[in-house]
Design an enzyme around this catalytic site. Structure first.
Site, PDB file in Angstrom:
ATOM      1  N   ARG A 294       0.806  -1.205   0.000  1.00 36.33           N
ATOM      2  CA  ARG A 294       0.000   0.000   0.000  1.00 36.33           C
ATOM      3  C   ARG A 294       0.852   1.275   0.000  1.00 36.33           C
ATOM      4  O   ARG A 294       1.804   1.388   0.763  1.00 36.33           O
ATOM      5  CB  ARG A 294      -0.900  -0.003   1.233  1.00 36.33           C
TER       6      ARG A 294
ATOM      7  N   ARG B 101      -4.072  -2.092  14.989  1.00 34.36           N
ATOM      8  CA  ARG B 101      -5.265  -1.423  14.444  1.00 34.36           C
ATOM      9  C   ARG B 101      -6.411  -2.406  14.266  1.00 34.36           C
ATOM     10  O   ARG B 101      -7.573  -2.074  14.488  1.00 34.36           O
ATOM     11  CB  ARG B 101      -4.930  -0.765  13.092  1.00 34.36           C
TER      12      ARG B 101
END
Ligand SMILES: [Zn+2]
Length: 214
Positions: free
Chosen positions: A127, A169
């Site tokens: 990413r 996360r």
């Protein structure tokens, strides 16, 4: 049209959020992009957010709610909006609910993108983000393997994309955001879409539901 996007980190919320906003002429808020920008600018919000995001934590409701409130004042127009990254907790969902009802408005749809954990982890490895225009996507979408396809800026890995950070996360997502998904499911406004497939296939499924709604 007022829409919130709820999937786990790296499920493609940003990509789908921008596509929905562009197609339907809606305002778009990515709280993640807003916070990363605040960190780059070294402003007060950025300084508060940086250590929390660095360990993959969620920012407290007391910090996020005023950010959303301010954004809504400027962007809640007749077209509506797409929120990516808010609400992340039940408290934030209730805050948004209250804001809407006090303005005589309602949420049209909560969309969640569903994907297995292993797929999500492998996605974050590729990413990238553009620091200039905040485009984000995968390395294979870059121009000449380095440059933002939107503005030509030099793309970089996202600050918050390491595997350790991702694990944290994801744990925050399970603890705080899954209850939000249940909240919207019970309210009858939830659309759950598989995040597996090309972005076009996922977009097409979302748009077919939005078309039926509008
Ligand atoms: Zn760019």
């Amino acid at each position: 049209m007022r829409i919130v996007l709820l999937g786990p980190p790296a499920s493609g919320k940003g990509t789908q959020g921008r596509a929905i906003a562009a197609q339907m002429g809606l305002n778009y808020l990515s709280t993640g992009a807003l916070l990363r920008e605040a960190i780059d600018n070294r402003c007060e919000l950025g300084l508060a957010a940086e250590p929390i995001l660095a360990r993959g934590g969620y920012l407290p409701d007391a910090l996020m709610e005023p950010i959303l409130g301010e954004w809504l004042v400027r962007h809640d127009d007749k077209n509506g909006w797409v929120l990516d990254g808010f609400p992340r907790s039940l408290g934030q969902a209730q805050y948004l609910d209250q804001w809407l009802s006090s303005h005589g408005k309602k949420l049209d749809m909560a969309i969640t993108l569903a994907a297995p954990y292993e797929d999500l982890v492998s996605r974050i490895r590729s990413r990238v983000e553009c620091p200039d225009c905040r485009w984000s996507g995968k390395t294979d979408e870059l121009r000449d393997a380095e440059f933002c396809p939107t503005c030509g800026g030099l793309a970089t890995a996202r600050h918050d994309d390491s595997e350790e950070n991702y694990k944290n996360r994801y744990a925050e997502y399970v603890a705080y955001t899954l209850p939000v998904i249940d909240f919207y499911r019970e309210a009858g406004s939830l659309l759950s879409v598989s995040a597996n497939g090309t972005r076009e296939v996922i977009s097409a499924e979302i748009f077919s539901h939005l078309a039926a709604k509008s």
